[in-house]
Structure formats: structure tokens, C-alpha cells
Motif scaffolding. Structure first.
Motif, PDB file in Angstrom:
ATOM      1  N   VAL A   1      34.902   9.448  44.335  1.00  0.00           N
ATOM      2  CA  VAL A   1      35.914   8.677  45.047  1.00  0.00           C
ATOM      3  C   VAL A   1      35.341   8.313  46.415  1.00  0.00           C
ATOM      4  N   GLN A   2      35.291   7.040  46.716  1.00  0.00           N
ATOM      5  CA  GLN A   2      34.712   6.597  47.980  1.00  0.00           C
ATOM      6  C   GLN A   2      35.706   6.676  49.134  1.00  0.00           C
ATOM      7  N   ASN A   3      36.957   6.337  48.865  1.00  0.00           N
ATOM      8  CA  ASN A   3      37.967   6.273  49.925  1.00  0.00           C
ATOM      9  C   ASN A   3      39.250   6.978  49.498  1.00  0.00           C
ATOM     10  N   PRO A   4      39.237   8.308  49.432  1.00  0.00           N
ATOM     11  CA  PRO A   4      40.442   9.024  49.008  1.00  0.00           C
ATOM     12  C   PRO A   4      41.575   8.887  50.017  1.00  0.00           C
ATOM     13  N   ASP A   5      42.792   8.909  49.496  1.00  0.00           N
ATOM     14  CA  ASP A   5      43.972   8.894  50.355  1.00  0.00           C
ATOM     15  C   ASP A   5      44.380  10.302  50.763  1.00  0.00           C
ATOM     16  N   LEU A   6      44.166  11.253  49.855  1.00  0.00           N
ATOM     17  CA  LEU A   6      44.697  12.603  50.016  1.00  0.00           C
ATOM     18  C   LEU A   6      43.652  13.628  49.606  1.00  0.00           C
ATOM     19  N   LEU A   7      43.510  14.673  50.410  1.00  0.00           N
ATOM     20  CA  LEU A   7      42.653  15.810  50.092  1.00  0.00           C
ATOM     21  C   LEU A   7      43.536  17.048  49.971  1.00  0.00           C
ATOM     22  N   MET A   8      43.409  17.766  48.842  1.00  0.00           N
ATOM     23  CA  MET A   8      44.142  19.022  48.643  1.00  0.00           C
ATOM     24  C   MET A   8      43.127  20.153  48.621  1.00  0.00           C
ATOM     25  N   ALA A   9      43.284  21.126  49.543  1.00  0.00           N
ATOM     26  CA  ALA A   9      42.297  22.181  49.717  1.00  0.00           C
ATOM     27  C   ALA A   9      42.935  23.558  49.566  1.00  0.00           C
ATOM     28  N   PHE A  10      42.222  24.453  48.873  1.00  0.00           N
ATOM     29  CA  PHE A  10      42.645  25.844  48.736  1.00  0.00           C
ATOM     30  C   PHE A  10      41.431  26.715  49.005  1.00  0.00           C
TER      31      PHE A  10
ATOM     32  N   GLN B   1      44.352  12.014  54.417  1.00  0.00           N
ATOM     33  CA  GLN B   1      45.260  13.076  54.825  1.00  0.00           C
ATOM     34  C   GLN B   1      44.834  14.384  54.141  1.00  0.00           C
ATOM     35  N   LEU B   2      44.793  15.465  54.901  1.00  0.00           N
ATOM     36  CA  LEU B   2      44.325  16.757  54.393  1.00  0.00           C
ATOM     37  C   LEU B   2      45.465  17.766  54.400  1.00  0.00           C
ATOM     38  N   ILE B   3      45.733  18.373  53.237  1.00  0.00           N
ATOM     39  CA  ILE B   3      46.702  19.456  53.143  1.00  0.00           C
ATOM     40  C   ILE B   3      46.082  20.605  52.349  1.00  0.00           C
ATOM     41  N   GLY B   4      46.610  21.813  52.524  1.00  0.00           N
ATOM     42  CA  GLY B   4      46.106  22.950  51.753  1.00  0.00           C
ATOM     43  C   GLY B   4      46.654  24.255  52.268  1.00  0.00           C
ATOM     44  N   CYS B   5      46.133  25.350  51.705  1.00  0.00           N
ATOM     45  CA  CYS B   5      46.576  26.680  52.129  1.00  0.00           C
ATOM     46  C   CYS B   5      45.560  27.727  51.728  1.00  0.00           C
ATOM     47  N   SER B   6      45.709  28.908  52.312  1.00  0.00           N
ATOM     48  CA  SER B   6      44.892  30.054  51.923  1.00  0.00           C
ATOM     49  C   SER B   6      45.386  30.606  50.598  1.00  0.00           C
ATOM     50  N   SER B   7      44.535  31.366  49.926  1.00  0.00           N
ATOM     51  CA  SER B   7      44.863  31.765  48.560  1.00  0.00           C
ATOM     52  C   SER B   7      44.368  33.168  48.245  1.00  0.00           C
ATOM     53  N   ALA B   8      44.717  33.609  47.054  1.00  0.00           N
ATOM     54  CA  ALA B   8      44.190  34.851  46.493  1.00  0.00           C
ATOM     55  C   ALA B   8      43.239  34.530  45.346  1.00  0.00           C
ATOM     56  N   GLY B   9      42.648  33.355  45.389  1.00  0.00           N
ATOM     57  CA  GLY B   9      41.733  32.874  44.360  1.00  0.00           C
ATOM     58  C   GLY B   9      41.919  31.382  44.182  1.00  0.00           C
ATOM     59  N   GLU B  10      40.808  30.665  43.990  1.00  0.00           N
ATOM     60  CA  GLU B  10      40.829  29.216  43.916  1.00  0.00           C
ATOM     61  C   GLU B  10      40.462  28.754  42.509  1.00  0.00           C
ATOM     62  N   ILE B  11      41.130  27.693  42.055  1.00  0.00           N
ATOM     63  CA  ILE B  11      40.936  27.172  40.703  1.00  0.00           C
ATOM     64  C   ILE B  11      40.326  25.779  40.786  1.00  0.00           C
ATOM     65  N   ILE B  12      39.213  25.578  40.081  1.00  0.00           N
ATOM     66  CA  ILE B  12      38.595  24.257  39.958  1.00  0.00           C
ATOM     67  C   ILE B  12      38.060  24.140  38.541  1.00  0.00           C
ATOM     68  N   ASP B  13      38.518  23.107  37.834  1.00  0.00           N
ATOM     69  CA  ASP B  13      38.178  22.979  36.419  1.00  0.00           C
ATOM     70  C   ASP B  13      38.667  24.252  35.723  1.00  0.00           C
TER      71      ASP B  13
ATOM     72  N   GLU C   1      47.393  37.862  56.687  1.00  0.00           N
ATOM     73  CA  GLU C   1      47.722  36.560  57.259  1.00  0.00           C
ATOM     74  C   GLU C   1      47.524  35.474  56.210  1.00  0.00           C
ATOM     75  N   THR C   2      48.506  34.612  56.060  1.00  0.00           N
ATOM     76  CA  THR C   2      48.369  33.450  55.191  1.00  0.00           C
ATOM     77  C   THR C   2      48.399  32.187  56.048  1.00  0.00           C
ATOM     78  N   LEU C   3      47.696  31.155  55.596  1.00  0.00           N
ATOM     79  CA  LEU C   3      47.504  29.951  56.405  1.00  0.00           C
ATOM     80  C   LEU C   3      47.894  28.704  55.626  1.00  0.00           C
ATOM     81  N   VAL C   4      48.436  27.738  56.336  1.00  0.00           N
ATOM     82  CA  VAL C   4      48.738  26.425  55.772  1.00  0.00           C
ATOM     83  C   VAL C   4      48.030  25.382  56.625  1.00  0.00           C
ATOM     84  N   CYS C   5      47.458  24.370  55.969  1.00  0.00           N
ATOM     85  CA  CYS C   5      46.655  23.351  56.637  1.00  0.00           C
ATOM     86  C   CYS C   5      47.310  21.980  56.512  1.00  0.00           C
ATOM     87  N   VAL C   6      47.440  21.288  57.638  1.00  0.00           N
ATOM     88  CA  VAL C   6      47.849  19.883  57.668  1.00  0.00           C
ATOM     89  C   VAL C   6      46.900  19.162  58.613  1.00  0.00           C
ATOM     90  N   ASN C   7      45.995  18.380  58.037  1.00  0.00           N
ATOM     91  CA  ASN C   7      44.973  17.678  58.800  1.00  0.00           C
ATOM     92  C   ASN C   7      44.209  18.666  59.686  1.00  0.00           C
TER      93      ASN C   7
END
Length: 375
Positions: free
Chosen positions: A21-30, A53-65, A158-164
């Protein structure tokens, strides 16, 4: 909709996992772990996709594929072709009414053609069930509500939430998806079974449990845990409570904290006085079957293969599954097919309608799935 995924690990740095993706609108991060601080994610975002736009949060494990990682950052970059989105976030103070937080969060999302409200929240200082009630009180009745509570692995610190560019605790965000050409579906299942006697909740205050059958709740719970009691609250992830309301509705609650001085236990959501509580446990096979059932429920509602599936599974499930955690992701991919992009995280609480119901509630110990397709 175009999708690309990236992964960061301390030993290899940032790598593209799949897609383009060259120009994403939204990034979701964990992300999780001491090496995956906000600075690493923010620097990558600013260097590569500062317009997204970047959103996300801290986790107890990350899932990709079909992979489950720890101490990593997973980013899913999305470019919408027919849909739009809005993001709103709130910072809150400890002790603030979570119902009001939910109402205020939802009030700031435009309502016309709002198909999905996807929520990410601090996982330790929020009453998740009150948050959901506040959101539902304000959102349009036909808007699907899903999401989850951020995690902190086994630490519960501590848990974290990300907005940009802002990554912090005591934060909650809502992503609203809009349009006539977007299809959103869901599935949510558990796989746990109850054991032992059913006990009346005789004293509780919101999400704090004090007594069961008139007895000190924490001492009673410790008797059942035996050798696991010394590792509370982490060990409680193996033994959640099944709560049955007087009207017959059931849901699961996991302990977030214990207070030895008062003999109380704090949960991710309300523990209603007058309801009944039973201990629960699970086997590998039942949890994996539950994940497959959640995927099948989502697919039964789809007219075509989804493009993206957001998976939020409970940290307690990962603890029980251990090295077999990826198996619950693999059975989901079998239902959706190879072309559906999978991402998500292990949480301290899951938000989704359950088992055919239309209204979302806070769950623990479930696998929840939100599927997205532009049509």
C-alpha cells in the motif's frame, strides 16, 4: 480496500510482512514488551506514513496472519476505496465513571451511515462493562460495537492506547467506519466450562467482588486455586468466573487485581450483586473449537470472503493454549481462506455481541472476530 502488514522485532527491526500500500489512510498497531515502546512506533509512522491516521494499543500478544508474537509491534496499513472513517479519543482520570466515558466517546462520532464503532481502551483503569453501556446508550441502534481492552502481558502494570503521536494510559479511542459499500460482520465464542458449586454474589460494588455466599470472596477463591493462589492475579487467568444474572444471561469475568486487606477482587467488568458465580476452566481442544465457532459465525453472515479480520482474544486463552496459541488463529484462517488478512491482539477484555445476540457486551476469555469488506 488495499492492505499491507509490517512487523517490528528487536533483533530484526522493521520488516514488511505482506501486501503493498503506497498511501494508507489508517494504520492499526498492536505491540508489547519493553523493546516496543511508543517511541519506536511513532518514529516509524513519522518516517513512512505521516499522512495516515495511527491507532493501536499495548497487548498480551500480537497476531499477524496465523502467527502469534510477543515483544513485537504489528502494523496493518489500510487504504479504503469506498469507505470513510472517523477517530475520536478521550483521556480520563482514575475513578471517573466509565459509563460517562463511553457516552462522551460515542457522542463525538458522526452518526450518519456509521456501520462500526471499534473501541480500544486502557485495560486496567476502566470498567469495561460500564464503558460498553455508555457507548450503547449513545450510538445508533443499528451500529455494530466491537473492540477490546489493552493488555500488558503477564505484568498487569500499565496498558497503553495510541492515537497518532500520543501513547498513554487512561485513554480510550473509537474508530467509526462509514458508508453504504462496507460490510461488517462478527463472531464471538469461548470454549470454557464451569465446575464446582454455584455461589451467590452477596456483596459487590460495580466491578469489585467482596463476598460470595456471605464469605470473603478472595479467601474462598484462593481455596479453589490451591498452589496457583500465590501467583494472583496472573494465575486467575486460568480460572475465570462464569456470572449468571437472575434473567439467565451469562458472561465471563477475569480478575485484574486483588486487595489482600479487604479480601476483594477487581474484575474487568461489573460483578452484579444478586447474580451467581461459578469457577471455569478449559482444555486446549475446547478453546480451539471456540475460535473455529466464532469464525464460522462470522462467515455465515458474510456474502463473500472478508478482506480483513480483526481478532481479539483473551490473555487467559493464550495462557492455557501456550505453545498451541497459533492453532486458534489457524482454524480461523481455514474458515476465511488465505486471502483474508488477519490481525489483532490478546487483550484484558473483549467487546462484541455474543452468540447470536445483537447488542455488544464486555467478555473475558473469548475469541471475538470483526470482519470488514468493501463491496
Amino acid at each position: 480496500m488495499r492492505i499491507c502488514q509490517y512487523i517490528y522485532q528487536a533483533d530484526s527491526g522493521w520488516l514488511k510482512h505482506s501486501g503493498d500500500v503506497q498511501n494508507p489512510d489508517l494504520l492499526m498497531a498492536f505491540g508489547s514488551g519493553k523493546d516496543c515502546t511508543g517511541e519506536i512506533l511513532i518514529a516509524w509512522w513519522q518516517q513512512n506514513f505521516p499522512e495516515a491516521q495511527l491507532i493501536g494499543c499495548s497487548s498480551a500478544g500480537e497476531i499477524i496472519d496465523t502467527e502469534v508474537h510477543t515483544n513485537s509491534i504489528i502494523v496493518t496499513a489500510i487504504q479504503f476505496e469506498k469507505s470513510t472513517f472517523q477517530i475520536h479519543s478521550l483521556d480520563f482520570e482514575e475513578g471517573e465513571d466509565s459509563f460517562d466515558i463511553g457516552q462522551n466517546l460515542a457522542a463525538n462520532l458522526p452518526k450518519e451511515k456509521l456501520k462500526l464503532c471499534f473501541v480500544l481502551s486502557d485495560g486496567l483503569f476502566i470498567n469495561g462493562s460500564r464503558l460498553v453501556q455508555g457507548l450503547l446508550n449513545t450510538l445508533p441502534k443499528d451500529t455494530l460495537l466491537t473492540g477490546g481492552l489493552a493488555g500488558d502481558g503477564k505484568r498487569f502494570y500499565e496498558t497503553l492506547v495510541c492515537v497518532n503521536g500520543n501513547v498513554s494510559s487512561k485513554k480510550v479511542l473509537a474508530l467509526g467506519l462509514y458508508g453504504d459499500s462496507i460490510d461488517i460482520q462478527y463472531g464471538s465464542k469461548g470454549g470454557w466450562g464451569s465446575f464446582g458449586p454455584s455461589r451467590l454474589i452477596t456483596k459487590s460494588i460495580n466491578n469489585v467482588l467482596l463476598t460470595l455466599d456471605g464469605q470473603n470472596a478472595l479467601e474462598l477463591y484462593k481455596k479453589y486455586l490451591g498452589q496457583y493462589a500465590k501467583n494472583l492475579p496472573y494465575s486467575a487467568l486460568r480460572f475465570p468466573l462464569l456470572i449468571t444474572l437472575p434473567n439467565g444471561q451469562k458472561f465471563v469475568r477475569t480478575i485484574l487485581a486483588v486487595d489482600e486487606s479487604s479480601g476483594s477482587m477487581t474484575f474487568a467488568g461489573d460483578i452484579p450483586q444478586g447474580a451467581y458465580a461459578e469457577l471455569m476452566s478449559a482444555t486446549y481442544d475446547k478453546l480451539i473449537d471456540g475460535a473455529a465457532d466464532a469464525a464460522n459465525d462470522a462467515m455465515r453472515k458474510n456474502n463473500a470472503q472478508p478482506e480483513l479480520a480483526l481478532l481479539i482474544s483473551c490473555v487467559g486463552r493464550r495462557l492455557v493454549l501456550d505453545q498451541r496459541a497459533e492453532e486458534e488463529i489457524e482454524v480461523i484462517q481455514e474458515s476465511f481462506g488465505q486471502n483474508t488478512v488477519l490481525t489483532g491482539f490478546y487483550s484484558y477484555g473483549e467487546i462484541c455481541p455474543f452468540d447470536g445476540e445483537s447488542e455488544a457486551i464486555l467478555h473475558n476469555q473469548t475469541m471475538t472476530i470483526t470482519t470488514i469488506r468493501e463491496c
